[in-house]
Design an enzyme around this catalytic site. Structure first.
Site, PDB file in Angstrom:
ATOM      1  N   ARG A   1       0.862  -1.184   0.000  1.00 51.93           N
ATOM      2  CA  ARG A   1       0.000   0.000   0.000  1.00 51.93           C
ATOM      3  C   ARG A   1       0.898   1.234   0.000  1.00 51.93           C
ATOM      4  NH1 ARG A   1      -2.159   3.814   3.368  1.00 51.93           N
ATOM      5  NH2 ARG A   1      -4.368   4.307   3.110  1.00 51.93           N
ATOM      6  N   HIS A   2       0.418   2.294  -0.617  1.00 51.50           N
ATOM      7  CA  HIS A   2       1.176   3.546  -0.621  1.00 51.50           C
ATOM      8  C   HIS A   2       1.384   4.053   0.804  1.00 51.50           C
ATOM      9  CE1 HIS A   2      -2.430   5.874   0.369  1.00 51.50           C
ATOM     10  NE2 HIS A   2      -3.072   5.146  -0.533  1.00 51.50           N
ATOM     11  N   GLY A   3       2.372   4.922   0.958  1.00 55.45           N
ATOM     12  CA  GLY A   3       2.618   5.551   2.256  1.00 55.45           C
ATOM     13  C   GLY A   3       1.485   6.496   2.633  1.00 55.45           C
TER      14      GLY A   3
ATOM     15  N   THR B   1      -0.775   9.739   3.654  1.00 48.31           N
ATOM     16  CA  THR B   1      -0.983  11.090   3.119  1.00 48.31           C
ATOM     17  C   THR B   1      -1.669  11.933   4.192  1.00 48.31           C
ATOM     18  OG1 THR B   1      -3.217  10.716   2.274  1.00 48.31           O
ATOM     19  CG2 THR B   1      -1.384  10.086   0.819  1.00 48.31           C
TER      20      THR B   1
ATOM     21  N   TRP C   1      -4.530  13.264   3.905  1.00 44.02           N
ATOM     22  CA  TRP C   1      -5.930  12.849   3.956  1.00 44.02           C
ATOM     23  C   TRP C   1      -6.092  11.595   4.807  1.00 44.02           C
ATOM     24  CZ3 TRP C   1      -9.479  13.657  -0.843  1.00 44.02           C
ATOM     25  CH2 TRP C   1      -9.533  15.013  -1.148  1.00 44.02           C
ATOM     26  N   ASN C   2      -5.101  10.699   4.817  1.00 43.27           N
ATOM     27  CA  ASN C   2      -5.158   9.544   5.715  1.00 43.27           C
ATOM     28  C   ASN C   2      -5.201  10.021   7.159  1.00 43.27           C
ATOM     29  OD1 ASN C   2      -2.861   7.868   3.586  1.00 43.27           O
ATOM     30  ND2 ASN C   2      -5.006   7.333   3.780  1.00 43.27           N
TER      31      ASN C   2
ATOM     32  N   GLN D   1      -9.790   8.954  -0.057  1.00 41.28           N
ATOM     33  CA  GLN D   1      -9.074   9.586  -1.160  1.00 41.28           C
ATOM     34  C   GLN D   1      -9.617   9.185  -2.518  1.00 41.28           C
ATOM     35  OE1 GLN D   1      -4.636  10.102   0.238  1.00 41.28           O
ATOM     36  NE2 GLN D   1      -5.378   8.065   0.750  1.00 41.28           N
ATOM     37  N   GLY D   2     -10.041   7.919  -2.651  1.00 40.24           N
ATOM     38  CA  GLY D   2     -10.521   7.464  -3.943  1.00 40.24           C
ATOM     39  C   GLY D   2      -9.515   7.797  -5.024  1.00 40.24           C
TER      40      GLY D   2
ATOM     41  N   ARG E   1       0.484   9.409  -5.083  1.00 39.19           N
ATOM     42  CA  ARG E   1       0.902   8.770  -3.820  1.00 39.19           C
ATOM     43  C   ARG E   1       1.463   7.376  -4.065  1.00 39.19           C
ATOM     44  NH1 ARG E   1      -4.653   9.405  -3.764  1.00 39.19           N
ATOM     45  NH2 ARG E   1      -5.884   7.489  -3.765  1.00 39.19           N
TER      46      ARG E   1
ATOM     47  N   GLU F   1      -7.141   3.044  -7.016  1.00 37.09           N
ATOM     48  CA  GLU F   1      -8.125   2.830  -5.957  1.00 37.09           C
ATOM     49  C   GLU F   1      -9.517   3.087  -6.540  1.00 37.09           C
ATOM     50  OE1 GLU F   1      -8.989   4.611  -1.503  1.00 37.09           O
ATOM     51  OE2 GLU F   1      -7.023   4.873  -2.423  1.00 37.09           O
TER      52      GLU F   1
END
Length: 85
Positions: free
Chosen positions: A8-10, A12, A14-15, A21-22, A59, A83
């Site tokens: 999975r991406h690191g 952000t 928004w996380n 994020q979609g 990302r 995503e």
């Protein structure tokens, strides 16, 4: 035998905020960059990898590039593995 790793991406901003994020193109924050760096260093000593396939969202590409630079691997990005929005 073929081994496939899913990463999975690191993280952000928004996380951190708990926002979905979609397909919004949100970049990694500094923690996310450090996460990718740490994972790249771990993968360097644990396995042999041939290439990286990534979503085309920034990302994911940024995470893949950080890891790919450490492992000296080519990055292939593809919008078909984005995503779900």
């Amino acid at each position: 035998m073929t081994t496939i790793g899913f990463i999975r991406h690191g993280i952000t901003e928004w996380n951190v905020l708990g926002k979905a994020q979609g397909i919004s193109d949100i970049p990694l924050n500094n923690i996310g960059k450090r996460q990718a760096l740490a994972l790249g260093n771990r993968l360097k000593v644990s396995e042999y990898w041939d290439f990286i396939i990534s979503s085309d969202l920034s990302r994911a590409v940024e995470t893949a590039k950080i890891i790919g630079d450490i492992l000296h691997l080519p990055i292939h990005s593809d919008m078909r593995i984005r995503e779900i929005h």
